[in-house]
Design a protein around this motif. Structure first.
Motif, PDB file in Angstrom:
ATOM      1  N   PHE A 161       0.839  -1.201   0.000  1.00 64.05           N
ATOM      2  CA  PHE A 161       0.000   0.000   0.000  1.00 64.05           C
ATOM      3  C   PHE A 161       0.874   1.252   0.000  1.00 64.05           C
ATOM      4  CE2 PHE A 161      -2.456   3.364   2.020  1.00 64.05           C
ATOM      5  CZ  PHE A 161      -3.637   3.324   1.288  1.00 64.05           C
ATOM      6  N   PHE A 162       1.882   1.283   0.863  1.00 67.85           N
ATOM      7  CA  PHE A 162       2.745   2.453   0.966  1.00 67.85           C
ATOM      8  C   PHE A 162       3.520   2.671  -0.346  1.00 67.85           C
ATOM      9  CE2 PHE A 162       6.194   4.664   3.703  1.00 67.85           C
ATOM     10  CZ  PHE A 162       5.626   5.899   3.412  1.00 67.85           C
ATOM     11  N   THR A 163       3.973   1.580  -0.947  1.00 68.38           N
ATOM     12  CA  THR A 163       4.690   1.678  -2.232  1.00 68.38           C
ATOM     13  C   THR A 163       3.790   2.251  -3.320  1.00 68.38           C
ATOM     14  OG1 THR A 163       6.235  -0.103  -1.738  1.00 68.38           O
ATOM     15  CG2 THR A 163       5.756   0.293  -4.063  1.00 68.38           C
ATOM     16  N   LYS A 164       2.550   1.794  -3.369  1.00 68.36           N
ATOM     17  CA  LYS A 164       1.610   2.312  -4.366  1.00 68.36           C
ATOM     18  C   LYS A 164       1.364   3.795  -4.151  1.00 68.36           C
ATOM     19  CE  LYS A 164      -2.658   0.991  -6.724  1.00 68.36           C
ATOM     20  NZ  LYS A 164      -3.224   2.301  -6.934  1.00 68.36           N
ATOM     21  N   LEU A 165       1.282   4.190  -2.887  1.00 65.54           N
ATOM     22  CA  LEU A 165       1.075   5.596  -2.547  1.00 65.54           C
ATOM     23  C   LEU A 165       2.254   6.442  -3.023  1.00 65.54           C
ATOM     24  CD1 LEU A 165      -0.942   7.430  -0.981  1.00 65.54           C
ATOM     25  CD2 LEU A 165       0.486   7.087   1.031  1.00 65.54           C
ATOM     26  N   LEU A 166       3.473   5.947  -2.784  1.00 63.07           N
ATOM     27  CA  LEU A 166       4.668   6.686  -3.195  1.00 63.07           C
ATOM     28  C   LEU A 166       4.754   6.806  -4.717  1.00 63.07           C
ATOM     29  CD1 LEU A 166       7.378   5.215  -0.781  1.00 63.07           C
ATOM     30  CD2 LEU A 166       6.339   7.480  -0.680  1.00 63.07           C
ATOM     31  N   LYS A 167       4.356   5.760  -5.425  1.00 62.87           N
ATOM     32  CA  LYS A 167       4.403   5.804  -6.892  1.00 62.87           C
ATOM     33  C   LYS A 167       3.412   6.800  -7.465  1.00 62.87           C
ATOM     34  CE  LYS A 167       4.884   1.891  -9.163  1.00 62.87           C
ATOM     35  NZ  LYS A 167       4.662   0.501  -9.597  1.00 62.87           N
ATOM     36  N   ASP A 168       2.273   7.005  -6.732  1.00 61.66           N
ATOM     37  CA  ASP A 168       1.257   7.948  -7.214  1.00 61.66           C
ATOM     38  C   ASP A 168       1.587   9.387  -6.855  1.00 61.66           C
ATOM     39  OD1 ASP A 168      -0.142   5.895  -8.312  1.00 61.66           O
ATOM     40  OD2 ASP A 168      -1.608   5.702  -6.696  1.00 61.66           O
ATOM     41  N   LEU A 169       2.474   9.596  -5.884  1.00 64.69           N
ATOM     42  CA  LEU A 169       2.831  10.956  -5.455  1.00 64.69           C
ATOM     43  C   LEU A 169       3.632  11.664  -6.548  1.00 64.69           C
ATOM     44  CD1 LEU A 169       4.009  10.802  -1.730  1.00 64.69           C
ATOM     45  CD2 LEU A 169       2.236  12.290  -2.653  1.00 64.69           C
ATOM     46  N   PRO A 170       3.424  12.971  -6.726  1.00 62.13           N
ATOM     47  CA  PRO A 170       4.295  13.731  -7.633  1.00 62.13           C
ATOM     48  C   PRO A 170       5.748  13.608  -7.171  1.00 62.13           C
ATOM     49  CG  PRO A 170       2.382  15.040  -7.007  1.00 62.13           C
ATOM     50  CD  PRO A 170       2.360  13.817  -6.149  1.00 62.13           C
ATOM     51  N   GLN A 171       6.675  13.434  -8.109  1.00 58.48           N
ATOM     52  CA  GLN A 171       8.071  13.174  -7.759  1.00 58.48           C
ATOM     53  C   GLN A 171       8.742  14.357  -7.067  1.00 58.48           C
ATOM     54  OE1 GLN A 171       9.903  11.867 -11.407  1.00 58.48           O
ATOM     55  NE2 GLN A 171       9.034   9.809 -11.262  1.00 58.48           N
ATOM     56  N   SER A 172       8.189  15.533  -7.218  1.00 54.63           N
ATOM     57  CA  SER A 172       8.804  16.711  -6.608  1.00 54.63           C
ATOM     58  C   SER A 172       8.131  17.123  -5.294  1.00 54.63           C
ATOM     59  CB  SER A 172       8.740  17.889  -7.589  1.00 54.63           C
ATOM     60  OG  SER A 172       7.383  18.183  -7.905  1.00 54.63           O
TER      61      SER A 172
END
Length: 972
Positions: free
Chosen positions: A63-74
């Motif tokens: 879940f946390f990984t999916k959240l990080l992938k959806d976050l804007p990279q900046s």
């Protein structure tokens, strides 16, 4: 009411409910809009991230990984990224179930703007210590490799600082990888890694891990939708094996070992590896291995049947010599290697008794000479004198010709490398040899000698020009061989470009002086062809053309010969560029002179005798820019149009002026010219005029500007043809012929209205009185013509037009019929014209409709029909189409009958070839019922009066004899 991620219940929700994984985008939106902080999210997830059950911790990390992938990279700041990075690094020590999500998540962290590259050091340290890469799933292994690639892309210097422990960790991770997709990724990534990261004491370990895959022995699963091919892997592996200088010795030992194996792919891969390695390794790397390499390479060059291996061996030899040549000033190995090859090949040349043996040896020398400037000098200095001596001692004409060709090729390479100054002494010996050759009475010697003279013209000295001119003029006067005449004229042209003053005196003002040659009627045309060819050279243009045009104006008897010579030469684009023709027209008024001559001759001479004049004007207009074309039309067309109104004999003059116009020319008289063309296309009593008129109609339609101009001209065309009397039998045949030109013009410009006119042609095929005209119109549409509707004449063209005609023909013909007698033959002949030119790949789509036509066509006594239809039938046989097998009972007897078709040897050969392919393609069970009859029926063909027919008969009968024989594998 706040969503669940605002509450401490988030951890329980992740454990219990899978729907929450679809809400990450909504969570990201709340984070980005500052409705909730990511640290708060992490606090709410604490229960699942630290849960004592590994399965639940896995859910939390996913879940946390999916959240990080959806976050804007900046979005995350440096402190937040550092915290999350260290959290993920710590998770690497967790249960194996958690690891995939950690690997995927860390890739997402590395892509973040505020990620510090120094964080990856600890990540790799723990990763390589805690995780056995090859025990992970394919995607997880790939994620590990991707992490290394990202660091390499971001900061090479930092990656270097990680030292040998990191390199060892990567080697351990790769060791044992078997998935082809992962291997392809590694092979594409490793060359860049090896080029920048020092391996230290781990060179052997790295090479061992890479080389264990060599040569690639892999075959993809037929069910894999994204299969990686063996060739993909082999091509990618090659740069890895020579990716580091330290690999040199091991790489060469490996490739020599595999090159000596019996496995074909191993030989090919090794030769390609040697070629690739020469771009990477230093020359001294090869020195200890040169003897073994030459032995292995030459063995493969000498392969008798496998052209691919021979070509790869030549490329490897060329690459090796080029590599060694870079050390020619510091190391003797290069020169010794090249001289060793020369000595070996000189022996082979000396022992050659056939052209094949000679070419085999000299091709090796050409590969060496083509490798570098230095090798070219060494080979040429040794071989030019050697081959000259060889020529003098050998009595075989074919070997002498081959030796001349070799010298010419060697000289070309010296010219390419710009080393002619270094070979002046050797080059000076070539031209006398060529003079000896062209002095021989045989065509082969003369052709080879002249070709070599053209290649080595820079070496020709002034004192040898006269002997060559004597021979060349003698050939022009007395030879009847077209090839020899052509090469003689070309040689004279080459000499004239080097020594214009000498050729001007010896030829133009001497042996081929215009006043003298006009009295020699026997050789007049050949001499004029020579002069018109020389006129393409700037130094000769004015002198020759002024004399020729003067004769056209004053000497009616010889004007035709001048026009023919000029047309032949000016049609050669390699001699006369568009700029040259434009210059000639501007300086000498070529079109005015030719038109004046045509006006005088048009009523008394035959149409065929004036054809060169029409073509010369058309080609000249074609080369002119648009503004000059307009001036030509303004000067000549009003007078010609006026004469055409009363006498159609003048129409070809109009057609040759207008045929070659640029597309952007919009003459206000096009309406009148189109009407005049349509009138002559239908009513002229001259077939020549009717054809020229149809051609001009087609050119006007094809080139008309898109939009209003085309629509206006097309409407005029339709109205004119609609007004023609349908009861006038005299215009029936010309009208159908015109339809063919209209269809071709429209489809080449990409217009869909061609179907309207094609339908009219197909309807004529149903009428016994005009069915032959209909089939001829189809032939016209499908046949390329050099003097009309092509890009050189500024027409619009389409490479797919034959495919479009085929598709339209299939659709329309299905609605026609029934056919019988004469109409059936014309219908089948029309199909033959379409099938002959249609791409073979599209025929398979309509096999069900085509097969009955092929079967029916085999009964007709029409050579043109039979040749095409048997070819198409053979194509279906090669495709193992079952429709053919279903018609064996009818097809086989008809093919046997055609194997004795008296009127055409081609039909006999093709029918026998088709019978052979049938026996070769289909199952034994399908063929056996016909075997006995076929063997008996094919016996007469064994005694055919033509050798080629007998050869094919033996082949076909032998193949049928083997049907059902023990050991035949025909059960598939």
């Amino acid at each position: 009411m706040d969503p669940i991620w605002f509450k401490e219940d988030l951890a329980d929700e992740i454990i219990k409910q899978s729907y929450i994984f679809n809400e990450t985008q909504s969570i990201v939106t709340d984070i980005v809009c500052d409705r909730i902080d990511i640290t708060k999210i992490v606090e709410n997830m604490a229960g699942v991230l630290t849960h004592r059950d590994a399965e639940n911790r896995e859910k939390g990390m996913r879940f946390f990984t999916k959240l990080l992938k959806d976050l804007p990279q900046s979005y995350l700041n440096q402190m937040q990224v550092n915290f999350i990075s260290k959290f993920y690094i710590d998770r690497l020590k967790d249960n194996h179930r958690v690891i995939p999500a950690v690997l995927e998540g860390y890739l997402a962290i590395m892509d973040m703007k505020n990620y510090e590259i120094k964080l990856c050091g600890e990540y790799f340290n723990i990763l390589f210590r805690e995780i056995a890469c090859q025990s992970q799933l394919r995607q997880d292994r790939l994620n590990i490799y991707l992490t290394v690639q990202k660091v390499l892309e971001k900061d090479i210097d930092y990656l270097k600082s990680l030292g040998p422990d990191f390199v060892f960790g990567l080697i351990s991770s790769m060791d044992g990888e078997r998935d082809p997709r992962n291997l392809l990724f590694l092979f594409n990534f490793l060359p860049n890694f090896l080029a920048h990261i020092p391996l230290g004491h781990l060179v052997d370990e790295m090479f061992e891990v890479i080389s264990c895959y060599y040569p690639v022995d892999f075959h993809p699963s037929p069910d894999d939708p994204a299969a990686v091919s063996r060739d993909d892997l082999a091509k990618a592996l090659c740069p890895c094996l020579c990716g580091a200088q330290e690999f040199g010795e091991q790489c060469l030992v490996l490739l020599i070992e595999k090159l000596d194996s019996s496995l074909r792919v191993a030989k090919l891969d090794s030769l390609r590896l040697l070629t690739e390695s020469c771009k990477k390794f230093k020359p001294e790397t090869y020195s200890p291995f040169l003897k073994a390499l030459w032995s292995s390479i030459y063995r493969e060059i000498s392969h008798k049947t496998d052209e691919e291996i021979k070509m790869a061996a030549h490329e490897a030899l060329s690459a090796l010599v080029a590599n060694l040549a870079t050390s020619h000033n510091t190391d003797q190995s290069f020169e010794n290697f090249v001289k060793g090859i020369i000595i070996s090949m000189q022996t082979s040349v000396a022992e050659s008794t056939t052209v094949a043996q000679f070419v085999h040896a000299t091709r090796v020398l050409l590969s060496v000479a083509n490798s570098s400037k230095e090798s070219c000098i060494i080979v040429a200095r040794s071989m030019i004198p050697a081959i000259i001596s060889y020529y003098e001692f050998k009595t075989s004409a074919k070997l002498q010709v081959a030796s001349l060709e070799f010298i010419g090729d060697l000289y070309d390479l010296a010219k390419h490398w710009d080393v002619l100054n270094d070979l002046e002494k050797q080059a000076n010996e070539i031209i006398p040899l060529c003079l000896t050759s062209v002095s021989e009475p045989t065509k082969e010697h003369q052709m080879a000698g002249f070709k070599t003279v053209i290649k080595t013209i820079h070496a020709l000295k002034p004192d040898l020009v006269l002997p060559f001119v004597e021979i060349l003029i003698h050939i022009v006067q007395h030879s009847e061989d077209d090839d020899l005449l052509l090469i003689s004229i070309g040689t004279t042209n080459a000499i004239a470009r080097k020594y214009p003053e000498l050729i001007m005196d010896l030829v133009v003002k001497g042996k081929c002086n215009m006043d003298n040659i006009m009295s020699d009627k026997t050789n007049l045309q050949k001499r004029l062809n020579l002069l018109s060819n020389l006129a393409s050279i700037d130094d000769f243009t004015k002198v020759i053309l002024e004399e020729m045009l003067k004769i056209i104006t004053l000497d009616e008897k010889n004007a035709y010969n001048i026009v023919e010579a000029l047309n032949t030469s000016l049609s050669n684009a390699s001699l006369y560029t568009e700029e040259k023709v434009t210059q000639i027209e501007s300086d000498h008024g070529l079109i005015d002179s030719i038109l004046s001559w045509l006006f005088k001759e048009i009523k008394s001479a035959s149409e065929e005798s004036l054809l060169h004049g029409y073509t010369l004007i058309s080609n000249t207009v074609c080369s002119l820019p648009g503004d000059k074309q307009i001036l030509i039309l303004a000067r000549h067309s009003p007078n010609i149009i006026e004469k055409c109104q009363s006498e159609d004999v003048y129409f070809p003059l109009l057609e040759c002026l207008y045929r070659s116009l640029h597309q952007n020319i919009n003459d206000p008289t096009f309406d009148d010219i189109l009407k005049l063309s349509l009138k002559n296309a239908l009513t002229s009593k001259s077939v020549f005029v009717r054809t020229r008129a149809c051609c001009l109609v087609a050119h006007i339609l094809n080139k008309a500007e898109f939009g209003q101009t085309f629509e206006m001209l097309y409407e005029l065309l339709k109205n004119y043809l609609a007004s023609c009397s349908k009861d006038n039998e005299d215009i029936c045949s010309p009208l159908i012929h015109l339809y063919g030109w209209i269809v071709k013009a429209l489809i080449l410009r990409g217009s869909d209205v061609f179907t309207f006119w094609l339908q009219k042609i197909l309807l004529t095929i149903t009428n016994p009185e005009c069915c032959k005209d209909g089939s001829e119109a189809i032939r016209l549409i499908m046949t390329d013509q050099p003097d009309s509707l092509n890009s050189r004449l500024h027409c619009r063209t389409s490479i797919l037009y034959k495919q479009r005609i085929f598709q339209a023909f299939v659709t329309m013909s299905s609605k026609l019929g029934p056919f019988d007698g004469e109409t059936k033959e014309a219908y089948l002949l029309s199909w033959a014209y379409v099938l002959e030119k249609a791409p073979k790949t599209v025929l398979n789509i309509e096999a069900a409709q085509i097969m009955p036509l092929l079967v029916d066509a085999l009964e007709y006594d029409n050579k043109d029909l039979l040749v095409v239809m048997i070819d198409v039938l053979t194509h279906f046989v090669l495709m193992k189409n079952l429709l053919v097998a279903q018609s064996f009972q009818t097809i086989l007897p008809r093919l046997v009958k055609l194997s004795e078709y008296v009127k055409s040897m081609d039909v006999r050969i093709k029918s026998l070839q088709c019978l052979y392919e049938i026996a070769n393609a289909y199952k034994t069970a399908l063929l056996l019922p016909y075997k006995t009859d076929l063997l008996f029926d094919l016996a007469p063909s064994l005694d055919d009066k033509k050798r080629l027919v007998r050869n094919m008969a033996v082949r076909a009968r032998t193949r049928w004899y083997l049907v059902g024989a023990p050991g035949e594998d025909k059960t598939e």
